[in-house]
Design an enzyme around this catalytic site. Structure first.
Site, PDB file in Angstrom:
ATOM      1  N   GLY A 136       0.818  -1.208   0.000  1.00  0.00           N
ATOM      2  CA  GLY A 136       0.000   0.000   0.000  1.00  0.00           C
ATOM      3  C   GLY A 136       0.848   1.252   0.000  1.00  0.00           C
ATOM      4  O   GLY A 136       1.017   1.895   1.042  1.00  0.00           O
ATOM      5  N   TYR A 137       1.409   1.594  -1.153  1.00  0.00           N
ATOM      6  CA  TYR A 137       2.285   2.772  -1.252  1.00  0.00           C
ATOM      7  C   TYR A 137       1.617   3.886  -2.064  1.00  0.00           C
ATOM      8  O   TYR A 137       1.214   4.899  -1.524  1.00  0.00           O
ATOM      9  CB  TYR A 137       3.619   2.364  -1.891  1.00  0.00           C
ATOM     10  CG  TYR A 137       4.691   1.928  -0.913  1.00  0.00           C
ATOM     11  CD1 TYR A 137       4.372   1.224   0.245  1.00  0.00           C
ATOM     12  CD2 TYR A 137       6.032   2.189  -1.142  1.00  0.00           C
ATOM     13  CE1 TYR A 137       5.352   0.817   1.136  1.00  0.00           C
ATOM     14  CE2 TYR A 137       7.032   1.794  -0.261  1.00  0.00           C
ATOM     15  CZ  TYR A 137       6.684   1.104   0.886  1.00  0.00           C
ATOM     16  OH  TYR A 137       7.664   0.703   1.760  1.00  0.00           O
ATOM     17  N   GLU A 252      12.647  -3.902  -3.104  1.00  0.00           N
ATOM     18  CA  GLU A 252      11.776  -4.089  -4.256  1.00  0.00           C
ATOM     19  C   GLU A 252      12.544  -3.911  -5.560  1.00  0.00           C
ATOM     20  O   GLU A 252      12.451  -4.733  -6.467  1.00  0.00           O
ATOM     21  CB  GLU A 252      10.608  -3.098  -4.211  1.00  0.00           C
ATOM     22  CG  GLU A 252       9.664  -3.245  -5.402  1.00  0.00           C
ATOM     23  CD  GLU A 252       8.570  -2.191  -5.416  1.00  0.00           C
ATOM     24  OE1 GLU A 252       8.729  -1.161  -4.737  1.00  0.00           O
ATOM     25  OE2 GLU A 252       7.568  -2.403  -6.110  1.00  0.00           O
TER      26      GLU A 252
END
Length: 404
Positions: A136-137, A252
């Site tokens: 949730g960015y 990431e």
């Protein structure tokens, strides 16, 4: 038993080889279709039953996360041992047992910033593929400028209350839990962000898939309306989430770059030059008939080789304890360009075969390439846009000033 000396590594290799021979099912050594990829989670459905067996056996050894600590269920292997394990998996063309944002992004961050109770609660489920996580960015008004996020998290005494919206949330509609950046102080920017975890089945959570040009919908809009979150699911300190967020982005970008945007082991996919030879043809010496395309494919192969060596150098520097934090931005930018260039060349080599979308009349592999070509357009956005990564390189690596 530790394995450090070269002779110990030879022994370790023999043990790994014997174990894989006995435990890797035959179908897990064959090319993998997209619908057979295992993401884990509460709702995982194994199209191939042997995928479940393979995941369980690898997770039991801790080899879905071979370098993570044993006390949380990881393999506890050192870097040399992990390298040997990966070599032996590649040797038999074994499939990756588990694809997981938990393994690639959230788990490493939690091991670094989480408290002991959080590690014991969440890490084993990540390793065994029992929990599927989403990130949730990004928000509608906070994508490239991530620190501008506005999803609000209020302290209600015995719990937090979350309201807001996220966007481009990969696989949010299939995830069990979310690791989420929230605004806990609206008066400051970077210092007003916290990092929190919650169950996607919590009351007030809604997801809506976003349909892409490639036809698939891995991304979602995600809405939070008065979502109650227990306080023990905050990672780190209140207003201390930005540091965790930046570290997770490094994980990431490194995972995206190392994978080359999804060149999964065991996929059995043909390489660029293979497709070109099939669809363009070769001369009597076996060389690609189109000299110009042959030259550009050679350029791409040299770029790919240099990229692989750069990734290897970065890994060796990290192994030696050198600071390589911002190298992830360089590698992620290069990986996005390389993958997009590869699919541009593939589409060119396919010619009219690249016009196929569905139905009969077009080769299955060609249709997959067409969709992958369209999907590759997102490589320069996901995991931090190319522009943001170039800004990081300019400011943090080259030391340039703003607007220079």
């Amino acid at each position: 038993m530790p394995y450090d000396a070269p002779s110990d590594l030879d022994t370790f290799r023999e043990e790994v080889r014997d174990w894989l021979e006995e435990n890797c099912p035959p179908s897990m050594r064959t090319p993998q279709t997209e619908d057979e990829v295992v993401w884990g989670g509460r709702r995982e459905k194994f199209k191939n039953p042997e995928s479940k067996v393979w995941l369980e056996r690898m997770a039991e050894r801790g080899w879905t996360a071979p370098h993570w600590p044993k006390e949380y269920g990881g393999g506890g292997l050192n870097r040399d041992q992990v390298k040997v394990l990966n070599q032996e998996l590649s040797r038999i063309n074994a499939r990756i047992p588990l694809h997981s944002f938990g393994l690639w992004m959230f788990g490493p961050a939690l091991l670094e910033f989480g408290n002991e109770e959080q590690k014991k609660r969440f890490i084993p489920d990540i390793i065994h593929g029992r929990t599927r996580w989403c990130q949730g960015y990004s928000e509608p008004g906070a994508g490239s400028d991530l620190a501008g996020l506005q999803t609000k998290c209020e302290d209600k005494g015995d719990h937090y209350l979350i309201n807001g919206q996220k966007v481009w949330t990969s696989y949010a509609d299939q995830a069990d839990w979310i690791f989420c950046l929230v605004r806990t102080d609206p008066t400051v920017k970077h210092e007003g962000i916290s990092f929190i975890l919650f169950d996607m089945e919590s009351e007030g959570v809604e997801t809506r898939p976003i349909k892409l040009i490639s036809g698939s919908s891995p991304f979602c809009e995600t809405f939070f309306s008065d979502v109650k979150v227990p306080k023990d699911q905050l990672v780190g300190e209140v207003n201390g989430g930005w540091k965790i967020a930046k570290r997770l982005l490094q994980f990431e970008r490194s995972s995206i770059s190392a994978s080359g945007f999804g060149a999964a082991r065991g996929s059995g996919a043909l390489e660029l030059e293979d497709y070109a030879k099939i669809h363009v043809g070769t001369d009597s010496d076996g060389k690609l008939l189109d000299g110009d395309l042959r030259g550009r494919i050679a350029d791409h192969q040299m770029y790919a080789k240099a990229f692989g060596l750069t990734v290897r150098r970065s890994q060796e520097q990290a192994k030696a304890g050198q600071e390589v934090g911002h190298t992830a931005s360089i590698i992620k930018y290069a990986a996005a360009k390389m993958n997009q260039d590869k699919y541009e060349l593939m589409i060119e080599a396919l010619g009219t075969e690249g016009l196929g979308w569905e139905g009969e009349g077009f080769d299955k592999g060609a249709k997959m390439i067409t969709r992958a070509w369209l999907r590759s357009k997102g490589n320069s956005i996901e995991g931090g846009t190319s522009e943001i990564n170039l800004n990081v390189v300019a400011k943090r690596v080259l030391g340039l000033r703003e607007h220079q």
